[in-house]
Scaffold this motif. Sequence first.
Motif, PDB file in Angstrom:
ATOM      1  N   LEU A 501     -46.313  51.712 -25.049  1.00  0.00           N
ATOM      2  CA  LEU A 501     -46.741  52.075 -23.695  1.00  0.00           C
ATOM      3  C   LEU A 501     -47.856  50.994 -22.958  1.00  0.00           C
ATOM      4  O   LEU A 501     -48.757  50.801 -23.482  1.00  0.00           O
ATOM      5  CB  LEU A 501     -47.533  53.537 -23.532  1.00  0.00           C
ATOM      6  CG  LEU A 501     -46.742  54.821 -24.246  1.00  0.00           C
ATOM      7  CD1 LEU A 501     -47.528  56.055 -24.072  1.00  0.00           C
ATOM      8  CD2 LEU A 501     -45.514  54.929 -23.281  1.00  0.00           C
ATOM      9  N   ALA A 502     -47.217  50.575 -21.987  1.00  0.00           N
ATOM     10  CA  ALA A 502     -48.061  49.349 -21.602  1.00  0.00           C
ATOM     11  C   ALA A 502     -48.396  49.727 -20.418  1.00  0.00           C
ATOM     12  O   ALA A 502     -47.972  50.529 -19.379  1.00  0.00           O
ATOM     13  CB  ALA A 502     -47.057  48.201 -21.113  1.00  0.00           C
ATOM     14  N   PRO A 503     -49.882  49.350 -19.948  1.00  0.00           N
ATOM     15  CA  PRO A 503     -50.229  49.653 -18.529  1.00  0.00           C
ATOM     16  C   PRO A 503     -49.406  49.100 -17.404  1.00  0.00           C
ATOM     17  O   PRO A 503     -49.102  48.034 -17.657  1.00  0.00           O
ATOM     18  CB  PRO A 503     -51.576  48.731 -18.741  1.00  0.00           C
ATOM     19  CG  PRO A 503     -52.002  48.642 -20.064  1.00  0.00           C
ATOM     20  CD  PRO A 503     -50.631  48.378 -20.733  1.00  0.00           C
ATOM     21  N   LEU A 504     -49.394  49.745 -16.325  1.00  0.00           N
ATOM     22  CA  LEU A 504     -48.735  49.599 -14.958  1.00  0.00           C
ATOM     23  C   LEU A 504     -49.359  49.544 -14.031  1.00  0.00           C
ATOM     24  O   LEU A 504     -50.118  50.474 -13.775  1.00  0.00           O
ATOM     25  CB  LEU A 504     -47.493  50.438 -15.219  1.00  0.00           C
ATOM     26  CG  LEU A 504     -46.643  50.361 -13.704  1.00  0.00           C
ATOM     27  CD1 LEU A 504     -45.797  49.055 -13.926  1.00  0.00           C
ATOM     28  CD2 LEU A 504     -45.465  51.475 -13.915  1.00  0.00           C
ATOM     29  N   TYR A 505     -49.293  48.464 -13.213  1.00  0.00           N
ATOM     30  CA  TYR A 505     -49.975  48.188 -11.939  1.00  0.00           C
ATOM     31  C   TYR A 505     -49.205  47.732 -10.778  1.00  0.00           C
ATOM     32  O   TYR A 505     -48.083  47.051 -11.205  1.00  0.00           O
ATOM     33  CB  TYR A 505     -51.037  47.113 -11.992  1.00  0.00           C
ATOM     34  CG  TYR A 505     -52.156  47.304 -13.225  1.00  0.00           C
ATOM     35  CD1 TYR A 505     -53.052  48.150 -13.390  1.00  0.00           C
ATOM     36  CD2 TYR A 505     -51.747  46.556 -14.354  1.00  0.00           C
ATOM     37  CE1 TYR A 505     -53.897  48.424 -14.496  1.00  0.00           C
ATOM     38  CE2 TYR A 505     -52.595  46.766 -15.701  1.00  0.00           C
ATOM     39  CZ  TYR A 505     -53.393  47.465 -15.764  1.00  0.00           C
ATOM     40  OH  TYR A 505     -54.456  47.926 -16.743  1.00  0.00           O
ATOM     41  N   ALA A 506     -49.458  48.086  -9.672  1.00  0.00           N
ATOM     42  CA  ALA A 506     -48.527  47.482  -8.467  1.00  0.00           C
ATOM     43  C   ALA A 506     -49.180  46.317  -7.968  1.00  0.00           C
ATOM     44  O   ALA A 506     -50.477  46.252  -7.655  1.00  0.00           O
ATOM     45  CB  ALA A 506     -48.966  48.712  -7.344  1.00  0.00           C
ATOM     46  N   LEU A 507     -48.440  45.052  -7.976  1.00  0.00           N
ATOM     47  CA  LEU A 507     -48.956  43.786  -7.476  1.00  0.00           C
ATOM     48  C   LEU A 507     -49.342  43.888  -6.121  1.00  0.00           C
ATOM     49  O   LEU A 507     -50.435  43.288  -5.734  1.00  0.00           O
ATOM     50  CB  LEU A 507     -47.818  42.933  -7.674  1.00  0.00           C
ATOM     51  CG  LEU A 507     -48.164  41.372  -7.310  1.00  0.00           C
ATOM     52  CD1 LEU A 507     -49.143  40.945  -8.233  1.00  0.00           C
ATOM     53  CD2 LEU A 507     -46.961  40.526  -7.358  1.00  0.00           C
ATOM     54  N   GLY A 508     -48.789  44.763  -5.271  1.00  0.00           N
ATOM     55  CA  GLY A 508     -49.388  44.870  -3.900  1.00  0.00           C
ATOM     56  C   GLY A 508     -50.655  45.392  -3.823  1.00  0.00           C
ATOM     57  O   GLY A 508     -51.457  44.954  -2.995  1.00  0.00           O
ATOM     58  N   ALA A 509     -51.036  46.241  -4.685  1.00  0.00           N
ATOM     59  CA  ALA A 509     -52.468  46.809  -4.611  1.00  0.00           C
ATOM     60  C   ALA A 509     -53.485  45.722  -5.127  1.00  0.00           C
ATOM     61  O   ALA A 509     -54.456  45.678  -4.445  1.00  0.00           O
ATOM     62  CB  ALA A 509     -52.530  47.979  -5.617  1.00  0.00           C
ATOM     63  N   VAL A 510     -53.028  44.800  -6.002  1.00  0.00           N
ATOM     64  CA  VAL A 510     -53.863  43.819  -6.486  1.00  0.00           C
ATOM     65  C   VAL A 510     -53.989  42.824  -5.342  1.00  0.00           C
ATOM     66  O   VAL A 510     -55.181  42.197  -5.275  1.00  0.00           O
ATOM     67  CB  VAL A 510     -53.325  43.282  -7.808  1.00  0.00           C
ATOM     68  CG1 VAL A 510     -54.158  42.303  -8.254  1.00  0.00           C
ATOM     69  CG2 VAL A 510     -53.245  44.138  -8.764  1.00  0.00           C
ATOM     70  N   LEU A 511     -52.957  42.456  -4.608  1.00  0.00           N
ATOM     71  CA  LEU A 511     -53.066  41.368  -3.468  1.00  0.00           C
ATOM     72  C   LEU A 511     -53.635  41.909  -2.336  1.00  0.00           C
ATOM     73  O   LEU A 511     -53.857  41.169  -1.275  1.00  0.00           O
ATOM     74  CB  LEU A 511     -51.758  40.968  -3.324  1.00  0.00           C
ATOM     75  CG  LEU A 511     -51.032  40.090  -4.591  1.00  0.00           C
ATOM     76  CD1 LEU A 511     -49.764  39.400  -4.107  1.00  0.00           C
ATOM     77  CD2 LEU A 511     -51.981  39.136  -5.183  1.00  0.00           C
ATOM     78  N   GLY A 512     -54.094  43.526  -2.291  1.00  0.00           N
ATOM     79  CA  GLY A 512     -54.633  43.845  -1.120  1.00  0.00           C
ATOM     80  C   GLY A 512     -53.677  44.636  -0.162  1.00  0.00           C
ATOM     81  O   GLY A 512     -54.069  44.901   0.910  1.00  0.00           O
ATOM     82  N   ASP A 513     -52.292  44.798  -0.362  1.00  0.00           N
ATOM     83  CA  ASP A 513     -51.314  45.233   0.449  1.00  0.00           C
ATOM     84  C   ASP A 513     -51.222  46.655   0.127  1.00  0.00           C
ATOM     85  O   ASP A 513     -50.595  47.531   1.035  1.00  0.00           O
ATOM     86  CB  ASP A 513     -49.854  44.713   0.220  1.00  0.00           C
ATOM     87  CG  ASP A 513     -49.958  43.214   1.292  1.00  0.00           C
ATOM     88  OD1 ASP A 513     -50.913  43.070   2.259  1.00  0.00           O
ATOM     89  OD2 ASP A 513     -48.931  42.658   0.891  1.00  0.00           O
ATOM     90  N   GLY A 514     -51.854  47.200  -0.963  1.00  0.00           N
ATOM     91  CA  GLY A 514     -51.948  48.812  -1.495  1.00  0.00           C
ATOM     92  C   GLY A 514     -50.622  48.816  -2.173  1.00  0.00           C
ATOM     93  O   GLY A 514     -49.548  48.281  -2.064  1.00  0.00           O
ATOM     94  N   GLY A 515     -50.391  50.314  -2.412  1.00  0.00           N
ATOM     95  CA  GLY A 515     -49.199  50.743  -2.986  1.00  0.00           C
ATOM     96  C   GLY A 515     -49.164  51.212  -4.187  1.00  0.00           C
ATOM     97  O   GLY A 515     -50.356  51.009  -4.919  1.00  0.00           O
ATOM     98  N   GLN A 516     -48.346  52.057  -4.732  1.00  0.00           N
ATOM     99  CA  GLN A 516     -48.306  52.425  -6.150  1.00  0.00           C
ATOM    100  C   GLN A 516     -46.913  52.177  -6.744  1.00  0.00           C
ATOM    101  O   GLN A 516     -45.940  52.153  -5.999  1.00  0.00           O
ATOM    102  CB  GLN A 516     -48.740  53.994  -6.360  1.00  0.00           C
ATOM    103  CG  GLN A 516     -50.113  54.313  -6.089  1.00  0.00           C
ATOM    104  CD  GLN A 516     -51.245  53.814  -6.910  1.00  0.00           C
ATOM    105  OE1 GLN A 516     -51.020  53.617  -8.185  1.00  0.00           O
ATOM    106  NE2 GLN A 516     -52.073  53.326  -6.719  1.00  0.00           N
ATOM    107  N   PRO A 517     -47.060  51.808  -8.175  1.00  0.00           N
ATOM    108  CA  PRO A 517     -45.470  51.758  -8.785  1.00  0.00           C
ATOM    109  C   PRO A 517     -44.817  53.141  -8.384  1.00  0.00           C
ATOM    110  O   PRO A 517     -45.330  54.237  -8.533  1.00  0.00           O
ATOM    111  CB  PRO A 517     -45.763  51.505 -10.297  1.00  0.00           C
ATOM    112  CG  PRO A 517     -47.037  51.091 -10.249  1.00  0.00           C
ATOM    113  CD  PRO A 517     -47.980  51.857  -9.128  1.00  0.00           C
ATOM    114  N   GLU A 518     -43.439  52.907  -8.220  1.00  0.00           N
ATOM    115  CA  GLU A 518     -42.445  53.988  -7.808  1.00  0.00           C
ATOM    116  C   GLU A 518     -41.196  53.929  -8.567  1.00  0.00           C
ATOM    117  O   GLU A 518     -40.813  52.721  -8.959  1.00  0.00           O
ATOM    118  CB  GLU A 518     -42.159  54.164  -6.507  1.00  0.00           C
ATOM    119  CG  GLU A 518     -43.304  54.172  -5.464  1.00  0.00           C
ATOM    120  CD  GLU A 518     -43.995  55.671  -5.477  1.00  0.00           C
ATOM    121  OE1 GLU A 518     -43.380  56.702  -6.218  1.00  0.00           O
ATOM    122  OE2 GLU A 518     -45.096  55.842  -5.103  1.00  0.00           O
ATOM    123  N   PRO A 519     -40.612  55.044  -9.087  1.00  0.00           N
ATOM    124  CA  PRO A 519     -39.503  55.060  -9.700  1.00  0.00           C
ATOM    125  C   PRO A 519     -38.236  53.996  -8.647  1.00  0.00           C
ATOM    126  O   PRO A 519     -38.353  54.295  -7.489  1.00  0.00           O
ATOM    127  CB  PRO A 519     -38.817  56.355  -9.859  1.00  0.00           C
ATOM    128  CG  PRO A 519     -40.038  57.073  -9.657  1.00  0.00           C
ATOM    129  CD  PRO A 519     -41.038  56.264  -8.814  1.00  0.00           C
TER     130      PRO A 519
END
Length: 725
Positions: A501-519
């Motif tokens: 089980l690997a941690p999962l992040y949204a690149l957009g959230a890190v870069l400031g565009d927001g968002g969450q990982p979605e199916p």
Amino acid sequence: MRSRADLVATFHRTMPDRVAQATDLWLGYEQGQGGNLQVLRRLLHTLKGEAHMLELAACGDLAELAEDVIDAVRGGARPTQLTGDSVLGALEGLGLLSASAGAEGAEAALELELVRETLRAARAELGRSGPAAGAPTPPPDPASESVLPPRLDQASAPHDHAQPVARAALDAEAVGALLQELQRLHSERELIQRRLRESQRMLRALLVEIDPRGASADRIAERIAKTLGYGAEIERLLGAVRADWSSNEFAAGRALGELDEVVRSASVVRTERLLNQVSLAARSAARMLGKDVEARVEGTGLLDAAVERRLEPALLHLVRNAIDHGIEPADVRARRGKPARGTVAVTVVQTDAAVRVEVKDDGGGVDFARLREVLAPSVPGAASLDDAELIPYLFADGLTTSRSVGAISGRGVGLDIVAREIGALGGQVRVDSKPGLGTTIVLVVPKNPHGEEVVPISSGRFRCAVPTHAVHSVVLLEDDDLLHAADGPRVRLTSGADVELAPLYALGAVLGDGGQPEPGDAALVLHHAAGLFAVSVDGYENPRLVSLVRSEEMPFTSPLVRAVAPTADGEAMLLLDVERLFAYARQAPREAPFAAAFEPKREPLALVVEDAPVARELLCGILRALGLRVEEASDGREGLARARATPPDVVLTDIEMPYMSGPEMVAELRRSPGLARVPVVVLTTAAQEQSEAALRGLGVRAVLSKQRFVEEELRRIIAASLRGA
């Protein structure tokens, strides 16, 4: 800016590693590696300069006496057993001074005085012995050091001269031929430009001829018919120009590509020399620590010389730490049912785009219980972190799990230096440790620092990329594989029968565009020192090789951007630093790291050229406190290149440096357009009057002594230089 006390602490903290390196160099010289003397002499000279600038007179004097002994040997005097004893004794004395942080007791002072007397006796003996038969006479010629001296225990016996390690040389004939071809193509372009100008003149004449103003319809028809042939000639001429331009552009591109290949080939070195140094360092560390260790070194590869220079100190640190921290004492190994002899194996494997170096030991593994104990005062909840979560803390600056200071460890110098050196190359460090069974550390570095194979990715308004060597896999996120844990979303990764089980992040959230990982999103699974993590992206492309502009060469900075790759449409692709990406992703939402970071640098620029790292940091700190932007160089050749690339407002330089000395660099600056009048301040350990007499003719603004260094004097001179006074 770090305080002088911090720099003194750094000097003492890094001394064990320098002592180990210097010991390796001398022992290697005794085994026939004559080139080691020049490197050892530079190391002692650096220690001397730093010690005097930090007002550590005892260290400075000891390094200077040892430097005198090395100079005598380089000058041709025959070394004896006393020579080796005195040099090794001086190195042990330097280690003793740093371990006690200068707090010498009566017993230590007496021991150091004996070391000094031994050095003076060795220098006097070398002075009486004169040059060895067939040896060069002072001053030493650096080129003569490619001929290796005899072993000290075989001075009277015939000996063979070992061959120096071969490095690729620049093919001057090939470069000359390609430059001539480029000059020819440039001249050809001048002719094409002339033909274009002629076509333009003809076209203007044609437009005048068919100008309808003031002419009757019959006259206009007559003019049009008359100029049809003229227009056909212009069309023919432009077609010929276009064909010639295309041919010229193709030939110029091919010649530039060949020239780039010739230059890159000249900077590529094999890893054999590096691995020889690793083997010697392992044996020296085992001997110093009294451990029975077998060092296995295997594999080969090709590296850019700049990559090799950064990889070497990192690899030496890892090997020494493996022997010191990893390999248990003989009685502990016996209780654990292990062979009395420990093993440290270094393996090099080369791929198309990177070199993978593995350092594996069969020792006791990372002491995670001790690590939790050390981290408890500064890391909340350290006691509850699992082993994988603790691994990133091994790279913290100044961290040590040793309970006492030894010849190699205990001062907090270790994986932090490894991470810094490998990170500067755009590489990665990965750690796998099993208690009682050993530790494996993997270094992955690009073969070339100016080009890299990357996976292009997109996220919102950003076009980014990550190094191919950092990518484990690419997955399509599905409902069944997405899990929501207390610390955030995770993705299930399956490899055979293993599930992670690997941690999962949204690149957009890190870069400031927001968002969450979605199916349905694509996610890149990336390597990190502690394991794997994943980032969801809008899209990705197949891996490709790109040319890079490093972050230090860009007019803007960002903590997440390691380099920029120009794209075919004139835009830029941001190469992300994977280690920092992981660190930012784990933190709470904050202002986008790009938003505040892309600001032009407008401060005056100072260039510090100094091969002694502590002295360089001291000078850089002083200049930054004055509000200056600072660039650093570790030798004259690098300093000249940086000055030509970005002209500085003031230059501070040492005199004695490898590759190109300070005076040589200043002379080149004075011959360079735009740099002839840049203010230069010189700091040196040489005699003040001799330095000033030699340098005033080059237009040097001031010559300062490191032995009598006064910070306020330097500040005054820099301020006056920037005012043009």
